[in-house]
Write a protein that holds these residues in place. Sequence first.
Motif, mmCIF file in Angstrom:
data_model
loop_
_atom_site.group_PDB
_atom_site.id
_atom_site.type_symbol
_atom_site.label_atom_id
_atom_site.label_comp_id
_atom_site.label_asym_id
_atom_site.label_seq_id
_atom_site.Cartn_x
_atom_site.Cartn_y
_atom_site.Cartn_z
ATOM 1 N N THR A 1 0.851 -1.193 0.000
ATOM 2 C CA THR A 1 0.000 0.000 0.000
ATOM 3 C C THR A 1 0.884 1.240 0.000
ATOM 4 O O THR A 1 2.045 1.183 0.406
ATOM 5 C CB THR A 1 -0.911 0.034 1.245
ATOM 6 N N SER B 1 2.982 -5.587 3.606
ATOM 7 C CA SER B 1 2.532 -6.433 4.708
ATOM 8 C C SER B 1 3.503 -7.593 4.905
ATOM 9 O O SER B 1 4.387 -7.834 4.083
ATOM 10 C CB SER B 1 1.142 -7.001 4.386
ATOM 11 N N SER C 1 -7.477 -4.339 8.135
ATOM 12 C CA SER C 1 -6.757 -3.158 8.625
ATOM 13 C C SER C 1 -7.396 -2.686 9.928
ATOM 14 O O SER C 1 -8.097 -1.686 9.945
ATOM 15 C CB SER C 1 -6.797 -2.044 7.582
ATOM 16 N N LEU D 1 -5.009 0.653 10.625
ATOM 17 C CA LEU D 1 -3.585 0.398 10.407
ATOM 18 C C LEU D 1 -3.364 -0.134 9.002
ATOM 19 O O LEU D 1 -4.314 -0.492 8.294
ATOM 20 C CB LEU D 1 -3.071 -0.603 11.443
ATOM 21 N N SER D 2 -2.091 -0.212 8.585
ATOM 22 C CA SER D 2 -1.818 -0.733 7.245
ATOM 23 C C SER D 2 -2.239 -2.206 7.181
ATOM 24 O O SER D 2 -2.212 -2.914 8.190
ATOM 25 C CB SER D 2 -0.343 -0.572 6.910
ATOM 26 N N PRO D 3 -2.657 -2.678 6.001
ATOM 27 C CA PRO D 3 -3.243 -4.011 5.897
ATOM 28 C C PRO D 3 -2.263 -5.125 6.262
ATOM 29 O O PRO D 3 -1.066 -5.029 6.018
ATOM 30 C CB PRO D 3 -3.625 -4.110 4.420
ATOM 31 N N TYR D 4 -2.823 -6.176 6.836
ATOM 32 C CA TYR D 4 -2.062 -7.414 6.980
ATOM 33 C C TYR D 4 -2.955 -8.574 6.562
ATOM 34 O O TYR D 4 -4.181 -8.430 6.466
ATOM 35 C CB TYR D 4 -1.491 -7.585 8.390
ATOM 36 N N ASN E 1 -9.900 -8.177 -0.428
ATOM 37 C CA ASN E 1 -9.696 -6.899 0.261
ATOM 38 C C ASN E 1 -10.841 -6.667 1.255
ATOM 39 O O ASN E 1 -11.944 -6.292 0.880
ATOM 40 C CB ASN E 1 -9.631 -5.754 -0.750
ATOM 41 N N THR F 1 -10.311 -4.660 3.995
ATOM 42 C CA THR F 1 -9.877 -3.537 4.835
ATOM 43 C C THR F 1 -11.067 -2.633 5.154
ATOM 44 O O THR F 1 -11.941 -2.425 4.319
ATOM 45 C CB THR F 1 -8.788 -2.715 4.128
ATOM 46 N N ILE G 1 -8.793 0.395 2.097
ATOM 47 C CA ILE G 1 -7.476 0.792 1.588
ATOM 48 C C ILE G 1 -7.217 -0.008 0.308
ATOM 49 O O ILE G 1 -7.306 -1.240 0.319
ATOM 50 C CB ILE G 1 -6.357 0.480 2.613
#
Length: 207
Positions: free
Chosen positions: A61, A72, A87, A91-94, A116, A118, A122
């Motif tokens: 991302t 990630s 997310s 927070l940034s995706p994992y 996806n 999130t 995102i």
Amino acid sequence: MTVFNVNFAVDDMEGKTVLVFLKPERPQRDYRIHAWQVLTGSAGATESFSYEANIETDVTTAGDKAGNLIVSGRRSITPGTLMQAVSPSGLSPYLEPAAASLAQDKLTPEQCGVINKTNPYIQFDSNWYVNGRPVVTMPKVDARMTVSFEYMPNFYFMVATPPMVGQTYIVQNFSDMTKYVAPINSTEVDVTLTRTNGLWRFDFLAN
């Protein structure tokens, strides 16, 4: 595991390298294909690489700063399995495993996938690796969208100028490559590169 031994049976590589690709099934036009192996052997040399069907995936991302990318953690994945990008708290995706029922709904038994999930949404790029080396990046995965990765263990060889760091290729490039399908039980393949009248040629012998 299959080991490929590539013999550069030429007088001069003329600054070129051998690139080896794995082609995803049903690739989209915007997929960014990576050179899976880059062999920089010199004339007369033999360079080897090995193949095992180990698939991994991660997502990329855009960060807050321009040009800043967040990747990630990379996850191992097997065909028929779906990972979901989440997310929590923005927070940034994992990646975490999705429910098996969702995987059956979205994928064939031969496909690996990422959805996806999130929230807040995102957009990300989905990256796929075999043997720890990048194969393809699928860009701009939107909310609730699923991308799937499947490939046949077919190997595509080409002679080209050395790729720059991060350089990728488009699907149309495959028409210029030499395709090789390794026999299922082979453990070693000898590949010979020759050049006659300006034409590069690959020959294959499986053991």
